[in-house]
Design a protein around this motif. Sequence first.
Motif, PDB file in Angstrom:
ATOM      1  N   GLU A   1       0.250   6.591  -8.189  1.00 11.63           N
ATOM      2  CA  GLU A   1       1.814   6.759  -8.542  1.00 11.63           C
ATOM      3  C   GLU A   1       2.834   6.184  -7.611  1.00 11.63           C
ATOM      4  OE1 GLU A   1       2.789   8.248 -11.525  1.00 11.63           O
ATOM      5  OE2 GLU A   1       0.745   7.905 -11.903  1.00 11.63           O
ATOM      6  N   ARG A   2       2.454   6.033  -6.408  1.00 14.61           N
ATOM      7  CA  ARG A   2       3.745   5.587  -5.314  1.00 14.61           C
ATOM      8  C   ARG A   2       3.472   4.282  -4.719  1.00 14.61           C
ATOM      9  NH1 ARG A   2       3.009   6.002   0.038  1.00 14.61           N
ATOM     10  NH2 ARG A   2       5.195   6.573   0.346  1.00 14.61           N
ATOM     11  N   GLY A   3       2.306   3.379  -5.266  1.00 14.20           N
ATOM     12  CA  GLY A   3       2.238   2.160  -4.841  1.00 14.20           C
ATOM     13  C   GLY A   3       1.613   2.210  -3.365  1.00 14.20           C
ATOM     14  N   SER A   4       0.915   3.006  -3.032  1.00 13.11           N
ATOM     15  CA  SER A   4       0.457   3.052  -1.521  1.00 13.11           C
ATOM     16  C   SER A   4      -0.209   2.083  -1.089  1.00 13.11           C
ATOM     17  CB  SER A   4      -0.592   4.497  -1.441  1.00 13.11           C
ATOM     18  OG  SER A   4      -0.157   5.560  -1.823  1.00 13.11           O
ATOM     19  N   GLY A   5      -1.100   1.149  -1.915  1.00 15.72           N
ATOM     20  CA  GLY A   5      -1.504   0.003  -1.281  1.00 15.72           C
ATOM     21  C   GLY A   5      -0.683  -1.347  -1.157  1.00 15.72           C
ATOM     22  N   ALA A   6       0.567  -0.941  -1.426  1.00 16.07           N
ATOM     23  CA  ALA A   6       1.413  -2.104  -1.328  1.00 16.07           C
ATOM     24  C   ALA A   6       1.708  -2.788   0.020  1.00 16.07           C
ATOM     25  CB  ALA A   6       2.764  -1.731  -1.939  1.00 16.07           C
ATOM     26  N   ASP A   7       1.464  -1.791   0.989  1.00 19.54           N
ATOM     27  CA  ASP A   7       1.949  -2.112   2.642  1.00 19.54           C
ATOM     28  C   ASP A   7       0.741  -2.260   3.318  1.00 19.54           C
ATOM     29  OD1 ASP A   7       1.824   0.652   2.353  1.00 19.54           O
ATOM     30  OD2 ASP A   7       3.437   1.010   3.562  1.00 19.54           O
ATOM     31  N   SER A   8      -0.666  -2.190   2.946  1.00 19.69           N
ATOM     32  CA  SER A   8      -1.661  -2.347   3.769  1.00 19.69           C
ATOM     33  C   SER A   8      -1.708  -3.734   4.295  1.00 19.69           C
ATOM     34  CB  SER A   8      -2.926  -1.922   2.922  1.00 19.69           C
ATOM     35  OG  SER A   8      -3.170  -2.735   1.836  1.00 19.69           O
ATOM     36  N   ASP A   9      -2.500  -3.853   5.322  1.00 20.45           N
ATOM     37  CA  ASP A   9      -2.622  -5.103   6.118  1.00 20.45           C
ATOM     38  C   ASP A   9      -3.294  -6.203   5.365  1.00 20.45           C
ATOM     39  OD1 ASP A   9      -1.081  -4.453   8.094  1.00 20.45           O
ATOM     40  OD2 ASP A   9      -2.861  -3.798   9.245  1.00 20.45           O
ATOM     41  N   ASP A  10      -4.138  -6.026   4.099  1.00 19.63           N
ATOM     42  CA  ASP A  10      -4.883  -6.731   3.292  1.00 19.63           C
ATOM     43  C   ASP A  10      -4.560  -7.065   2.032  1.00 19.63           C
ATOM     44  OD1 ASP A  10      -5.635  -4.356   2.415  1.00 19.63           O
ATOM     45  OD2 ASP A  10      -7.748  -4.407   2.527  1.00 19.63           O
ATOM     46  N   THR A  11      -3.217  -6.834   1.802  1.00 21.28           N
ATOM     47  CA  THR A  11      -2.704  -7.165   0.485  1.00 21.28           C
ATOM     48  C   THR A  11      -2.202  -8.726   0.394  1.00 21.28           C
ATOM     49  OG1 THR A  11      -0.402  -7.094   1.061  1.00 21.28           O
ATOM     50  CG2 THR A  11      -1.229  -4.876   0.390  1.00 21.28           C
ATOM     51  N   PRO A  12      -2.531  -9.198  -0.733  1.00 20.43           N
ATOM     52  CA  PRO A  12      -2.236 -10.669  -0.634  1.00 20.43           C
ATOM     53  C   PRO A  12      -0.867 -11.309  -0.169  1.00 20.43           C
ATOM     54  CG  PRO A  12      -3.071  -9.705  -2.927  1.00 20.43           C
ATOM     55  CD  PRO A  12      -2.888  -8.519  -2.009  1.00 20.43           C
ATOM     56  N   ALA A  13       0.090 -10.441  -0.205  1.00 18.13           N
ATOM     57  CA  ALA A  13       1.505 -10.871   0.143  1.00 18.13           C
ATOM     58  C   ALA A  13       1.311 -10.665   1.762  1.00 18.13           C
ATOM     59  CB  ALA A  13       2.576  -9.969  -0.354  1.00 18.13           C
ATOM     60  N   VAL A  14       1.093  -9.695   2.437  1.00 18.72           N
ATOM     61  CA  VAL A  14       0.873  -9.619   3.786  1.00 18.72           C
ATOM     62  C   VAL A  14      -0.078 -10.674   4.572  1.00 18.72           C
ATOM     63  CG1 VAL A  14       0.087  -8.224   5.508  1.00 18.72           C
ATOM     64  CG2 VAL A  14       1.348  -7.157   4.032  1.00 18.72           C
TER      65      VAL A  14
END
Length: 130
Positions: free
Chosen positions: A52-65
């Motif tokens: 619901e809050r996009g918790s994965g958006a700032d993890s170190d292994d996201t495509p953007a990071v």
Amino acid sequence: MQTPAESILHSGYFHPTLRYWQTCATDLRPDNLIYPIFITPHLQPSFLFQDERGSGADSDDTPAVLAIKKIRSLFPELLVACDVCLCPYTSHGHCGILTEDGAVNNDASCLRLAEVALAYARAGKCIFLV
């Protein structure tokens, strides 16, 4: 003699391109344009953690990071601009945190987007498009 406050550059002036964009003499030239690169997950079916809050958006292994780190390592002087977005990481697909009745909770959404922007900044100095 300058006072200390007058000698500190605004954060928007850390890169020569940003300084140029903010002058009165800005014109339309190729070196003023942004070359878009669209980052997607791996070609194989991959899973982005969604809640619901996009918790994965700032993890170190996201495509953007991962992309920011790679681009910064290859081109350290390049101005990198990132779209800070929660859409791929939210279970409802909206770029924000929703209230129980489905409205966007602006305060919570802005705080969450700021957390993601901080993760991008830690990956490599960049400007943010929200």
